[in-house]
Design a protein around this motif. Structure first.
Motif, PDB file in Angstrom:
ATOM      1  N   ASN A  12      -1.715   0.674   7.374  1.00 28.46           N
ATOM      2  CA  ASN A  12      -2.974   1.027   6.722  1.00 28.46           C
ATOM      3  C   ASN A  12      -4.094   0.046   7.078  1.00 28.46           C
ATOM      4  O   ASN A  12      -5.122   0.439   7.591  1.00 28.46           O
ATOM      5  CB  ASN A  12      -2.786   1.082   5.210  1.00 28.46           C
ATOM      6  CG  ASN A  12      -4.040   1.562   4.514  1.00 28.46           C
ATOM      7  OD1 ASN A  12      -4.552   2.630   4.829  1.00 28.46           O
ATOM      8  ND2 ASN A  12      -4.562   0.764   3.602  1.00 28.46           N
ATOM      9  N   CYS A  13      -3.876  -1.256   6.841  1.00 28.45           N
ATOM     10  CA  CYS A  13      -4.963  -2.226   7.043  1.00 28.45           C
ATOM     11  C   CYS A  13      -4.768  -3.051   8.317  1.00 28.45           C
ATOM     12  O   CYS A  13      -5.627  -3.869   8.665  1.00 28.45           O
ATOM     13  CB  CYS A  13      -5.101  -3.137   5.834  1.00 28.45           C
ATOM     14  SG  CYS A  13      -3.739  -4.304   5.636  1.00 28.45           S
ATOM     15  N   CYS A  47      -3.558  -4.794   1.153  1.00 30.65           N
ATOM     16  CA  CYS A  47      -4.282  -3.575   0.749  1.00 30.65           C
ATOM     17  C   CYS A  47      -3.571  -2.823  -0.371  1.00 30.65           C
ATOM     18  O   CYS A  47      -4.071  -1.803  -0.835  1.00 30.65           O
ATOM     19  CB  CYS A  47      -4.516  -2.662   1.957  1.00 30.65           C
ATOM     20  SG  CYS A  47      -3.008  -1.917   2.628  1.00 30.65           S
ATOM     21  N   CYS A  53       0.735  -3.862   8.948  1.00 30.60           N
ATOM     22  CA  CYS A  53       0.574  -2.795   7.954  1.00 30.60           C
ATOM     23  C   CYS A  53      -0.089  -1.593   8.634  1.00 30.60           C
ATOM     24  O   CYS A  53      -1.121  -1.750   9.281  1.00 30.60           O
ATOM     25  CB  CYS A  53      -0.287  -3.300   6.802  1.00 30.60           C
ATOM     26  SG  CYS A  53      -0.784  -1.984   5.682  1.00 30.60           S
ATOM     27  N   CYS A  91       2.158  -3.575   0.864  1.00 27.10           N
ATOM     28  CA  CYS A  91       1.262  -4.502   1.555  1.00 27.10           C
ATOM     29  C   CYS A  91       0.563  -5.406   0.534  1.00 27.10           C
ATOM     30  O   CYS A  91      -0.064  -4.919  -0.401  1.00 27.10           O
ATOM     31  CB  CYS A  91       0.230  -3.729   2.389  1.00 27.10           C
ATOM     32  SG  CYS A  91      -0.934  -4.835   3.205  1.00 27.10           S
TER      33      CYS A  91
HETATM   34 ZN   LIG Z   1      -2.152  -3.185   4.307  1.00 35.94          ZN
END
Ligand SMILES: [Zn+2]
Length: 184
Positions: free
Chosen positions: A31-32, A67, A29, A64
């Protein structure tokens, strides 16, 4: 968030082959950073040129599980929020005025260049000297040449700008910023 994946398909081939149905989620991911946490979510459509034609393409989105941030996967022939395809923008910015598609989209490409020049001071603050020493004041021509020299082409440069610096040539957009993490 938005990620860009490398593809050798042209926009026309991507549309004709319905390639959006085969786009795989990124391993981690964006983002996370968790691995294998992205589930298929949906698609959105947008426009992109191929030579002098315009195509509608579908862009794959994932969600995701960890997150809860959604991630769209833009093919490398497309620029974020700009309809003229990456190769044509690169040819136009590099002064290849003999190309038919550059002539055809000349007005839009000129507007993109102005947008790039306007974003340049912010862009340079964000990337620092990652693509080479920047002149003061920075010049759009100089930065463009360095970017191509360092990255090889605009597709690769855009991927680096988006993934590493959360920006692109034409602006800094929300979709390139990490989202809010939910409490674990
Ligand atoms: Zn994520």
């Amino acid at each position: 968030m938005q990620t860009i994946f490398q593809t050798s398909l042209t926009p026309e081939q991507y549309a004709a082959q319905k390639h959006h149905k085969q786009v795989k989620p990124p391993e981690n991911c964006p983002n996370c950073s968790r691995a294998q946490s992205l589930d298929a979510l949906a698609y959105y459509h947008r426009y992109v040129t191929c030579l002098t034609e315009v195509f509608i393409i579908w862009v794959r989105r994932f969600l995701c599980r960890q997150c809860r941030v959604s991630v769209s996967c833009l093919p490398s022939f497309a620029q974020p929020y700009r309809a003229i395809n990456t190769t044509t923008v690169e040819a136009g910015f590099s002064g290849q005025a003999q190309k038919r598609e550059v002539q055809h989209w000349g007005v839009a490409i000129d507007a993109y260049w102005q947008r790039f020049e306007a974003h340049l001071p912010t862009l340079v603050r964000q990337v620092g000297s990652a693509f080479g020493r920047v002149s003061l004041p920075p010049s759009a021509e100089g930065f463009w040449e360095q970017l191509l020299e360092r990255c090889g082409d605009l597709a690769s440069a855009t991927r680096q700008l988006v993934h590493q610096f959360h920006t692109c040539l034409f602006g800094t957009y929300r979709c390139h910023q990490p989202g809010q993490l939910q409490a674990a």
